[in-house]
Design an enzyme around this catalytic site. Structure first.
Site, PDB file in Angstrom:
ATOM      1  N   ARG A 235      23.405  30.317  20.017  1.00  0.00           N
ATOM      2  CA  ARG A 235      22.997  28.925  19.813  1.00  0.00           C
ATOM      3  C   ARG A 235      24.122  28.094  19.198  1.00  0.00           C
ATOM      4  NH1 ARG A 235      16.523  29.187  18.103  1.00  0.00           N
ATOM      5  NH2 ARG A 235      15.811  29.643  20.221  1.00  0.00           N
TER       6      ARG A 235
ATOM      7  N   GLY B 236      11.941  33.709  25.275  1.00  0.00           N
ATOM      8  CA  GLY B 236      12.563  34.770  24.488  1.00  0.00           C
ATOM      9  C   GLY B 236      12.642  36.111  25.181  1.00  0.00           C
TER      10      GLY B 236
ATOM     11  N   GLY C 160       9.819  27.901  23.122  1.00  0.00           N
ATOM     12  CA  GLY C 160       8.623  27.074  23.246  1.00  0.00           C
ATOM     13  C   GLY C 160       8.840  25.800  24.036  1.00  0.00           C
TER      14      GLY C 160
END
Length: 399
Positions: free
Chosen positions: A39, A357, A380
């Site tokens: 990330r 995920g 999400g």
């Protein structure tokens, strides 16, 4: 393609401008250090571009779920060091994201400087999208950039509130995500095939209901496939199955039929009496699962059908593994289909977009993450996009 404001729309000269950049730094930690920098790596281009143009780059991010309280274990301070290493540029740190400390830290910045502000979720107003917190955050910026698609499904002060108070733009990671998603379901090249796996139908009802109206074929795998098989009257023995959702599964199949979407269910399966490494297993037709056994993966005939659909497709959207991939040999179907999709993508005949995920972990396990057109780490937010829901942090970036 919806028209979003990106960094290309910024004023030509942003030297000295204070740019608030919402990034996703909610990274895995081990022994006080970042254990996976994926990330961080994705937000480096935006930060480096803005800093390189002389902007004062002020980073907003959350870490964990402190629930509006200061929790030292959820401080972003350790992340600043990893970010500094990835950027090869000094990153200062402020112990708060608003107030005197943040204001002082920002006030001392020179053009090109980068500062990371403390966890926005240390303030209860963050998750409540409190207007006062949004104003306090905006007070330290002249421009707002959102580069955190993973948080865009939440209307929080740092993801949505601030965007109403400052000129707002999508960063490069956000832009790449939005462009990939547009290719996946927004304006895809047809035929479109979706693969949806995972354990339970109950967590993906909205997703399935949306997809059957948009794709040409919907492949259902994982434990959720058992619920659909049971709804068709097939005995799945001890397999994970939500028998109480038979009506839901039948309604989804009926809607698919009405919409001209083919539902692709397993025709054979790998079964075992227990879920553990090295367990004795066998491949059977789904209509002949022995009593006392459970379905833990799709069989080779099912994989062949899925690969056939992938070969026909121009666009593939993937969420969820096809079997219990965490333990061999129950990873075989997921790995085989993922490698086939990767090969089609690399050959230039398929646009492949995946996310979630377990999906990312499964593609990493298959060794093909880099070969897909785009793999989202957004979790999400990716799932809500697939469900056709409006994402507040994205909507505010529309022109």
């Amino acid at each position: 393609m919806p028209n979003f404001r990106t960094l290309d729309d910024l004023p030509e000269d942003i030297r000295g401008k204070r740019v608030l950049v919402r990034v996703d730094l909610n990274v895995p930690m081990a022994d006080g250090a970042v254990s996976d920098r994926t990330r961080i790596e994705r937000v480096v281009p935006t930060i480096a571009e803005l800093s390189g143009k002389g902007a004062k780059v002020i980073l907003l991010a959350h870490f964990g779920r402190p629930k509006g309280k200061r929790v030292e274990e959820m401080s972003l301070r350790p992340v600043a060091q990893a970010l500094e290493e990835e950027l090869d540029h000094r990153v200062d740190f402020s112990g708060d994201c608003i107030g005197d400390e943040a204001h002082s830290e920002v006030g001392e910045m020179a053009s090109g400087d980068i500062v990371l502000l403390e966890n926005t979720r240390f303030h209860p107003g963050e998750e409540k999208n409190d207007p006062d917190l949004a104003k306090a955050l905006a007070a330290n910026g002249d421009i707002y950039v959102n580069d955190a698609f993973s948080a865009a499904h939440r209307a929080h002060a740092s993801t949505e509130g601030v965007a109403h108070l400052l000129p707002a733009y999508a960063g490069r990671a956000m832009q790449a995500e939005l462009e990939a998603l547009e290719k996946g379901l927004g304006s895809p090249e047809k035929p479109v095939v979706a693969i949806v796996g995972g354990a339970k139908v109950s967590t993906k009802i909205d997703l399935l209901q949306n997809l059957v109206k948009k794709v040409d074929a919907l492949v259902i795998g994982g434990g959720m496939a058992n619920t659909f098989l049971a709804a068709k009257g097939i005995d799945v023995a001890k397999s994970l199955c939500e028998h109480d959702l038979a009506d839901t599964a039948n309604a989804i199949m009926a809607e698919a039929s009405k919409s001209g979407c083919a539902i692709v269910l397993p025709v054979d399966a790998v079964v075992a009496a227990e879920f553990k490494a090295g367990a004795d297993s066998e491949t059977v037709d789904v209509e002949n699962v022995p009593a006392g056994m459970m379905i833990l993966d799709l069989g080779p005939a099912s994989v062949g059908r899925i690969n056939g659909w992938i070969t026909q497709a121009a666009t593939l959207v993937w969420n969820g593994p096809l079997g219990a991939f965490e333990i061999p040999p129950f990873d075989a179907a997921t790995v085989a289909a993922a490698r086939h999709a990767a090969a089609e993508t690399m050959a230039g005949s398929l646009v492949s977009v995946a996310g979630g995920g377990d999906t990312v972990a499964a593609l990493n396990h298959a060794g093909v993450t880099e070969d897909f057109t785009y793999v989202s780490t957004a979790g999400g937010a990716f799932l809500e996009w697939m469900e056709g829901k409006k994402l507040p942090g994205v909507a505010v970036l529309l022109r």
